[in-house]
Design a protein around this motif. Structure first.
Motif, short mmCIF file in Angstrom:
data_model
loop_
_atom_site.label_atom_id
_atom_site.label_comp_id
_atom_site.label_asym_id
_atom_site.label_seq_id
_atom_site.Cartn_x
_atom_site.Cartn_y
_atom_site.Cartn_z
N VAL A 13 4.16 10.57 -6.75
CA VAL A 13 4.92 10.83 -7.97
C VAL A 13 3.99 11.37 -9.06
O VAL A 13 4.35 12.30 -9.80
N SER A 14 2.80 10.80 -9.15
CA SER A 14 1.84 11.27 -10.14
C SER A 14 1.47 12.72 -9.91
O SER A 14 1.40 13.52 -10.86
N VAL A 15 1.24 13.10 -8.66
CA VAL A 15 0.90 14.49 -8.34
C VAL A 15 2.06 15.42 -8.71
O VAL A 15 1.86 16.49 -9.30
N VAL A 16 3.28 15.00 -8.39
CA VAL A 16 4.45 15.83 -8.72
C VAL A 16 4.57 16.00 -10.24
O VAL A 16 4.85 17.10 -10.73
N LEU A 17 4.34 14.93 -11.00
CA LEU A 17 4.41 15.03 -12.46
C LEU A 17 3.35 15.97 -13.02
O LEU A 17 3.62 16.74 -13.94
N PHE A 18 2.13 15.92 -12.46
CA PHE A 18 1.09 16.85 -12.90
C PHE A 18 1.49 18.30 -12.62
O PHE A 18 1.30 19.18 -13.46
N VAL A 19 2.05 18.56 -11.45
CA VAL A 19 2.45 19.92 -11.09
C VAL A 19 3.58 20.41 -12.00
O VAL A 19 3.56 21.54 -12.49
N VAL A 20 4.57 19.55 -12.24
CA VAL A 20 5.69 19.94 -13.10
C VAL A 20 5.20 20.19 -14.53
O VAL A 20 5.62 21.16 -15.18
N VAL A 31 0.84 -1.20 0.00
CA VAL A 31 0.00 0.00 0.00
C VAL A 31 0.87 1.25 0.00
O VAL A 31 0.56 2.24 -0.67
N TRP A 32 1.98 1.22 0.74
CA TRP A 32 2.89 2.37 0.74
C TRP A 32 3.47 2.60 -0.64
O TRP A 32 3.72 3.74 -1.04
N GLY A 33 3.70 1.51 -1.40
CA GLY A 33 4.14 1.67 -2.78
C GLY A 33 3.11 2.42 -3.60
O GLY A 33 3.44 3.28 -4.43
N GLY A 34 1.83 2.12 -3.39
CA GLY A 34 0.76 2.85 -4.07
C GLY A 34 0.72 4.30 -3.67
O GLY A 34 0.48 5.19 -4.50
N VAL A 35 0.94 4.59 -2.39
CA VAL A 35 0.96 5.98 -1.92
C VAL A 35 2.12 6.74 -2.56
O VAL A 35 1.96 7.89 -2.99
N VAL A 36 3.27 6.08 -2.67
CA VAL A 36 4.44 6.73 -3.30
C VAL A 36 4.14 7.01 -4.77
O VAL A 36 4.44 8.10 -5.29
N LEU A 37 3.53 6.04 -5.47
CA LEU A 37 3.19 6.25 -6.87
C LEU A 37 2.18 7.38 -7.05
O LEU A 37 2.27 8.17 -7.99
N ALA A 38 1.22 7.48 -6.14
CA ALA A 38 0.26 8.59 -6.20
C ALA A 38 0.97 9.92 -6.01
O ALA A 38 0.67 10.91 -6.69
#
Length: 157
Positions: A84-91, A75-82
């Motif tokens: 990363v996804s937010v950071v990519l959207f912001v960038v 589950v923590w892996g999923g949280v980390v991926l989420a």
């Protein structure tokens, strides 16, 4: 739990609410006492409409989810991926706001396609040029050209 247990829970919550309501009436006034009476009636209403069981099922589901979130590395892996996804959207939004990495669509929208170090050619406006003696460049969008023509006609530039 069976009906006797749910009834006992409801009775306990209602009696505790009744004591709180009595205290609120005596020490805090009418408004606080009426609020206490409203809260006191909620467990009984939830029992009679069978939503008390629903509330406990929801609480159990949230608790199970929180425990699995805290103790499951997958589950923590999923949280980390989420994250990363937010950071990519912001960038991506920041790069789009600066006009970086637009690709071929940016050129079709009216961009000159020049790098930041190159100067404007003859007949083109430099982005920093201001004044009345400039020659308008077509933007490639007929609606935008019409608006610019109307603004120039009225002396607004």
């Amino acid at each position: 739990m069976d009906d006797v247990t749910w009834g006992a829970l409801t009775l306990t919550l209602t009696l505790l609410g009744g004591a709180w309501t009595w205290y609120a009436f005596r020490h805090r006034g009418l408004v606080s006492g009426l609020r206490g009476a409203a809260f006191t009636l909620l467990p009984l209403a939830a029992y009679l409409t069978k939503t008390l069981r629903m509330f406990t099922r929801i609480a159990d589901a949230v608790t199970d989810w929180a425990v699995s979130l805290a103790f499951n590395p997958l589950v923590w892996g999923g949280v980390v991926l989420a994250g990363v996804s937010v950071v990519l959207f912001v960038v991506a939004g920041a790069l789009a706001a600066r006009g970086i990495g637009g690709g071929p669509k940016a050129v079709a929208r009216g961009s000159t396609g020049k790098r930041s170090g190159e100067s404007a050619g003859p007949g083109e406006l430099d982005s920093g040029t201001k004044g009345r003696g400039r020659t308008p460049t077509p933007s490639g969008d007929p609606e935008l050209d019409d608006i610019e023509a109307l603004l120039r006609k009225r002396g607004i530039s």
